[in-house]
Structure formats: structure tokens, C-alpha cells
Write an enzyme that holds these catalytic residues in place. Structure first.
Site: not given
Length: 448
Positions: A390, A304, A388
Site C-alpha cells: 500500500e 509486515c 508494504h
């Protein structure tokens, strides 16, 4: 029959939608709950745009910031505690928000990381929803969304036409917004809008001192990763330590270039705002990438804002998107394999792919708007993604990128000169705090 259904659906879509109709629906929804709806009027105003009236169900305060929207259907606790939303008013497109309540922010996992939130506090300054559920049900819930917002000092308005808000932002582009509670809208106050883009928001969310999170006790000789904290999410840290790495997290401007040789890899986190505010971080990364030949094979991974900072360090440029990408279902194409992944995203800026230097090539591309979603070095173990991997919330399709990164870290460690241990002193590392330092939200720069 199907023609009649299609005709009725068309009539419903073309029927005018008013703020009053949304207020009525809000009252009807909450009337069946065990708690009473707030009678305090509230107003959501877009700068140079429409004004929406509704009801307050959060803190009694006036806030101003960038108005952004998220199309995620679930995951509002994770989104609201994501530091990337710092200084923003978050508009949820999902019609009903709060129906599964809010879990405890004090529960931690075996690594000492916050279990259900992405940071200790709510990071957005306000939220806008069509309907706010006063009745909630979930085995982890400890309070309602409204109670949480009040306790955290976050303004919240319900009973407004969020579809009209999103349509305006999508067509007109990013806009500043303001939530006013208990007051009538006054056009003369339009100059009071605060632009968080002029503030270095990363300074507000980055840890003020280094802290350390250890890998599981049964991991022998764990990898040691240095994390540059620009507003790192808890699940990013969890994604690293759960794969057998110990991590030391540093403030965003920490001179990591002076101690990078002590670590097996460098990671640059997500974060809020304009990446050009982080000039010292960019200079530190540039020093590691281009001025230290002994670190030429050091693995570096950015996510990001970390992706944008790496690009700036490489000499590329970033641009502000018209309205940003904030959703849990955005398709991104891996340009090295041709595979398409569904990704979780939250950003208002992007890397200008036409300014990437020759040693970097695009890694991923957004299939919705064709914006850049990652870059990869042609020779060195350096790569980054705008999305992202995650998630939290969102799909885990690209979590394999953490495995790719740690695979590179393992190779780097194995290739280092035998018999030379340059890693940080274990005793000194163990003396570091185990959680973020100095990121309590004690004052907002954008509250009037």
C-alpha cells in the site's frame, strides 16, 4: 576539469564533520525563515555510543526508545503516523525535513478514512533531523513540523550529524537512544534508557473495539473482509475498500477463529515491535489454518507484522535484524515470476526462511540483504509480504497484490455452497463504530 572536480569532491568527502558545523548550518537555514529558531539546547544520546548536541524544535520532554533511521526523501507525515514506529526515535537521513509542512489530520476521504495520515496521531516518540525547515509551503499544509510535534508531545532535535548517526547504527546495529531537552548530558543516566522491545506495543495501537468501513454505495453485494488490527495503516484499509470490499476491523487478540466462517477473507495488518508478544493472535491464526477443515480454502493475506505472525502460526521463527529496513526504495525479487519490484519497508524483524514448513515457500527476497520478504502456501490461498504494497509513502509497484488477494476472495465466495449465506448480519455490522476506538495517546511508557 573533470579531474579537478573529482579531487574537490574527494576532499569534501574526507573533510571532518562536526556537530558544531551542523549547528551553524541549522542556524543559517532557519535564520532566513519567518519564524525564529528555538534557542533551547537538546541532546541525542545513543546508548553506549556517541552523544550529539543540537536544538529542540518539538515538545520539551525527555524520551527514550529504539533509535531507527529512514532513508525516505518524502512522506514524513505518513512515516511519523505509521503505528509500526510506536516507541521509536526516528532519524531522517534526508537533510531537510519539514519544508512542505504538515497537512490536517481531520480531513477524510469518501470512506471516512484519514486522508493524509496513517493513524490519528504521531506514533514515534521523537525525531532527529539535520535541518528543520521553519518556512514551509504546500497547498495542504496547516502547520509546521515543529508546531505539530509540540502539539502532539513529540520530542524533536535538529542540527545534528544524521549521517554519523546512521553510520553508527549501520555498523554497530540497533541501539537504544534518548532525546534530552534543555539539559546537559549526564553519563550516569545511561541506565535510564527504555527498551520498547520489552513492551507489547501492539496492545497500544490496536483498536479496543471492532469497527466497520463500508465499500462504496454503488458496489453491489461487496466482499466482506475481517481485518486483524495490529496497528493497521489507513492506506491499507483504503486499499481494500477502494477495491469494492467492506471491512470489519478487530482488536489483535479478538477470537477471530470463532467467527472466521462469517467472512470472505482474513487480513492481518502491520504493526510495531516483536511479533512474539502477540501469542494469542498466533494461536488464533493457527487454529484457522490447521484446526478448522471447513476454512481450508479461506483466503488469508498478511503484511509486515502480519507476515511475521502468519509465519509464527505456521511454525516458523522470526529474527531481529541488525538495524532493520526502513526506506521507500528497497528492491524485492518475486521468486515466482523473476520480476523485481521497488518496495516501501518499515520493519526491524524478519522471518527466518530456513524455518518455513514444507507447505510454505519463500515468495519474495530482499535484494539488498537477502532477507525474506514474503511467503506463499503451496496449495491454499494464503500469502504474505514483509514489505508494504500500500506504500504511503513509497512506490505502488506491488499494489497489485491487493488485486491478487481480492481475486482469491471472489473465488472463495463463488465456491461456497449456494443458498447458504453465513456472512455477518448487515444490521449488526452497520451499528459498529466507523473508526478506531480507544487508541488515543494519553500516556507514554517511555517518557521520563
Amino acid at each position: 576539469m573533470f579531474k579537478n572536480i573529482a579531487r574537490l569532491a574527494s576532499m569534501a568527502r574526507s573533510a571532518p564533520r562536526t556537530t558544531a558545523s551542523f549547528q551553524t548550518r541549522f542556524m543559517a537555514t532557519t535564520a532566513s525563515g519567518t519564524a525564529s529558531a528555538s534557542a533551547t539546547p537538546a541532546t541525542f544520546t545513543l546508548q553506549n555510543g556517541p552523544v550529539f548536541t543540537g536544538r529542540s524544535f518539538g515538545a520539551n520532554r525527555v524520551v527514550s526508545g529504539e533509535a531507527v533511521f529512514s532513508t525516505g526523501m518524502v512522506g514524513y507525515p505518513e512515516s511519523m503516523t505509521d503505528p509500526s514506529y510506536r516507541g521509536q526515535i526516528l532519524v531522517f537521513t534526508q537533510p531537510l525535513i519539514g519544508n512542505y509542512g504538515v497537512p490536517s489530520g481531520k480531513e477524510t476521504d469518501p470512506f471516512g478514512l484519514i486522508k493524509y495520515f496513517e493513524s490519528p496521531h504521531i506514533q514515534c516518540i521523537g525525531i532527529v533531523v539535520a535541518d528543520a525547515a521553519l518556512k514551509y509551503s504546500h497547498w495542504t499544509a496547516v502547520e509546521s513540523l515543529g508546531e505539530w510535534c509540540k502539539r502532539e508531545g513529540v520530542a524533536a532535535i535538529s542540527g545534528v550529524d544524521t549521517r554519523a548517526i546512521v553510520t553508527y547504527l549501520r555498523e554497530q546495529g540497533s541501539s537504544l537512544g534518548r532525546i534530552t531537552v534543555g539539559e546537559e548530558y549526564d553519563a550516569e543516566e545511561d541506565a535510564a534508557f527504555v527498551d520498547p522491545g520489552e513492551i507489547n506495543l501492539v496492545r497500544r495501537v490496536s483498536t479496543k473495539q471492532p469497527f466497520h468501513v463500508s465499500a462504496a454505495a454503488d458496489v453491489e453485494n461487496p466482499l466482506h473482509i475481517a481485518v486483524i488490527d495490529c496497528g493497521v495503516k489507513e492506506n491499507i484499509l483504503r486499499s481494500l475498500v477502494s477495491r469494492g470490499a467492506s471491512i470489519t476491523v478487530f482488536p489483535y487478540e479478538y477470537p477471530i477463529n470463532d467467527i472466521a466462517h462469517h467472512f470472505d477473507g482474513i487480513f492481518i495488518s502491520n504493526g510495531p515491535g516483536d511479533p512474539t508478544h502477540c501469542q494469542q493472535t498466533v494461536l488464533n491464526l493457527r487454529d484457522i489454518m490447521y484446526e478448522k477443515p471447513e476454512l481450508s480454502e479461506l483466503p488469508i493475506f498478511g503484511i509486515c507484522l502480519g507476515h511475521q505472525l502468519l509465519a509464527l502460526a505456521a511454525g516458523a521463527k522470526t529474527v531481529k535484524l541488525k538495524y532493520g529496513n526502513r526506506a521507500h526504495n528497497i528492491p524485492a525479487l518475486d521468486l515466482t515470476t523473476g520480476q523485481c519490484h521497488i518496495t516501501s519497508q518499515n520493519h526491524g524483524y524478519a522471518v527466518d526462511v530456513n524455518t518455513l514448513p514444507a507447505e510454505f515457500k519463500p515468495y519474495f527476497i530482499n535484494l539488498n540483504d537477502q532477507s525474506n520478504e514474503g511467503m506463499i502456501h503451496t496449495e491454499k490461498p494464503i500469502f504474505s509480504t514483509q514489505f508494504h504494497p500500500e506504500a504511503k509513502g513509497g512506490p505502488l509497484d506491488t499494489s497489485i497484490l491487493f488485486d491478487k488477494y481480492l481475486g482469491q476472495v471472489h473465488q472463495y465466495r463463488a465456491a461456497r455452497k449456494s443458498g447458504v449465506d453465513t456472512r455477518p448480519n448487515k444490521l449488526l455490522v452497520d451499528l459498529l463504530p466507523k473508526q478506531r476506538i480507544g487508541v488515543e495517546i494519553d500516556a507514554w511508557d517511555y517518557v521520563q
